[in-house]
Scaffold this active site. Structure first.
Site, PDB file in Angstrom:
ATOM      1  CG  ASP A 232      -1.731  -6.917  -2.399  1.00 30.73           C
ATOM      2  OD1 ASP A 232      -2.639  -6.091  -2.374  1.00 30.73           O
ATOM      3  OD2 ASP A 232      -1.545  -7.758  -1.481  1.00 30.73           O
ATOM      4  CB  SER A 233       2.695  -8.300   0.920  1.00 33.29           C
ATOM      5  OG  SER A 233       1.639  -8.259   1.833  1.00 33.29           O
ATOM      6  CB  SER A 234      -2.081 -11.003  -0.940  1.00 33.82           C
ATOM      7  OG  SER A 234      -2.536 -10.016  -0.065  1.00 33.82           O
TER       8      SER A 234
ATOM      9  CB  THR B  23      -0.903  -0.010   1.266  1.00 33.67           C
ATOM     10  OG1 THR B  23      -1.754  -1.145   1.178  1.00 33.67           O
ATOM     11  CG2 THR B  23      -1.740   1.239   1.368  1.00 33.67           C
TER      12      THR B  23
ATOM     13  CD  GLN C 137      -6.986 -22.382  17.412  1.00 34.27           C
ATOM     14  OE1 GLN C 137      -7.935 -21.801  17.946  1.00 34.27           O
ATOM     15  NE2 GLN C 137      -7.130 -23.508  16.736  1.00 34.27           N
ATOM     16  CB  CYS C 138      -3.289 -18.023  22.885  1.00 36.92           C
ATOM     17  SG  CYS C 138      -4.593 -19.004  23.604  1.00 36.92           S
TER      18      CYS C 138
ATOM     19  CG  ASP D 238      -2.589  -7.902   3.329  1.00 33.33           C
ATOM     20  OD1 ASP D 238      -2.962  -7.241   4.325  1.00 33.33           O
ATOM     21  OD2 ASP D 238      -3.156  -7.840   2.225  1.00 33.33           O
TER      22      ASP D 238
HETATM   23  N1  ASP Z   1      -2.737  -5.766   0.450  1.00 32.11           N
HETATM   24  C1  ASP Z   1      -1.683  -4.866   0.844  1.00 32.11           C
HETATM   25  C2  ASP Z   1      -0.384  -5.645   0.844  1.00 32.11           C
HETATM   26  O1  ASP Z   1      -0.146  -6.405   1.731  1.00 32.11           O
HETATM   27  C3  ASP Z   1      -1.974  -4.298   2.184  1.00 32.11           C
HETATM   28  C4  ASP Z   1      -0.960  -3.322   2.698  1.00 32.11           C
HETATM   29  O2  ASP Z   1       0.082  -3.074   2.131  1.00 32.11           O
HETATM   30  O3  ASP Z   1      -1.222  -2.750   3.760  1.00 32.11           O
HETATM   31  O4  ASP Z   1       0.385  -5.505  -0.070  1.00 32.11           O
END
Ligand code: ASP
Length: 340
Positions: A58-60, A13, A274-275, A91
């Site tokens: 996008d890091s996804s 972002t 999970q905690c 992300d």
């Molecule tokens: N979807 C974006 C990413 O991880 C979100 C971000 O950068 O905040 O690239």
């Protein structure tokens, strides 16, 4: 002499621009924006060079191949700069930070990941503060670690986790104190920072590659068949996100048998809680001990992100299953605390 920082701009972002189809990265856009920031031309600021990755992601969309690319890029410029900044989407930033901590062996200079929730091009944003502060940190604070800076807090990279999808304080490291806090002053908690490594003498980039590794979050009523299916070939290792101190539904014989059979076949199953806070203790409850007896090993207080990145890293070396198990449960880069 003016300090120098290297900025590896991978996407996210922070450098995105508005388009008709939503925010998207655009080549050259971030560098142009930074040129217009008067703060970056101030004498107190370090000189910087930006290397824009192609494609900006996008890091996804990040994969272990991208982690290696970032590590190699840093190593390539290691001698020429005082510190390194990785601009990255939020992300999967915690995964990349953990992976870099394992791959960059012998690191003696700061490598700091940051990004933002709102792009630099917007009037109201968190990008500006994150960027300026991270440049000061990387230039003048010789922290020999991979860190993550976000929302006024400096964290150990392999302890960080994204805890807020909207807020500016998007990251926390629930099982390790922050390495620094940024307010009126920049205050670094030197006592919590790892000493510079004594070996190897120079920075070495260890390899990291994709591997058939999985993660499974337990939930009440999970059919044992799902677990059994998941543990089939080609899977080599599983991060089992279990309840509380690492407990699972051990009244379900099929579930326990599936774990035992997989473990007997050499599949590593590592238990992470999970905690957000606290450590796995497989000796606390019968529902944990039965997992340990089935061959599940403890991930102690590691985040699931760090456990996954560590598995990718360890499977990319030529280690035996027993060595991988031992190293998984050892503290390699400050990612894990074993109880005394
Ligand atoms: N979807 C974006 C990413 O991880 C979100 C971000 O950068 O905040 O690239």
């Amino acid at each position: 002499m003016q300090k120098r920082v290297y900025i590896a701009y991978t996407g996210g972002t922070i450098g995105m621009r508005r388009t008709t189809y939503g925010y998207a990265p655009a080549s050259g856009f971030l560098a142009a924006q930074m040129q217009l920031m008067p703060e970056l031309h101030n004498d107190l600021m370090p000189a910087y060079d930006i290397h824009e990755f192609d494609p900006l992601l996008d890091s996804s969309n990040m994969t272990p191949a991208d982690w290696l690319k970032i590590a190699q890029d840093i190593a390539h410029h290691y001698d020429d700069y005082d510190g390194f900044i990785v601009l990255h989407g939020t992300d999967t930033m915690a995964y990349t930070a953990a992976a870099l901590s394992f791959v960059l062996q012998g690191l003696r200079k700061p490598v700091i990941l940051t990004g933002s929730q709102i792009p630099l091009c917007e009037v109201r944003n968190d990008a500006r503060e994150n960027l300026i502060t991270v440049m000061l940190l990387a230039a003048s604070y010789p922290i020999p670690e991979v860190c993550l800076y976000f929302g006024s807090t400096l964290l150990r990279g392999n302890r960080a986790t994204k805890v807020d999808a909207m807020g500016f304080n998007a990251f926390a490291s629930p099982n390790y104190p922050p390495l620094g806090a940024v307010g009126i002053d920049i205050s670094i908690n030197w006592d919590d920072i790892q000493p510079a490594p004594t070996m190897p003498d120079t920075l070495e980039v260890k390899t990291i590659a994709p591997a058939p590794i999985g993660a499974l979050r337990l939930f009440p009523g999970m059919p044992a068949g799902i677990v059994r299916n998941m543990l089939q070939a080609p899977l080599k290792a599983l991060v089992l996100e279990a309840y509380g101190v690492g407990n699972g539904p051990t009244r379900d014989r099929d579930f326990v048998d599936a774990l035992r059979e997989a473990s007997d076949r050499g599949i590593i199953i590592i238990d992470c809680s999970q905690c957000l806070r606290g450590s796995v203790n497989l000796h606390g409850y019968a529902t944990g001990l039965a997992l340990a007896k089935a061959g599940v090993i403890s991930g102690f207080d590691m985040t699931a992100e760090a456990a996954l990145a560590k598995l990718f890293y360890l499977y990319s070396q030529t280690y035996s299953v027993d060595t991988i198990k031992r190293l998984l449960q050892s503290n390699l880069r400050g990612e894990l605390t074993r109880p005394d």
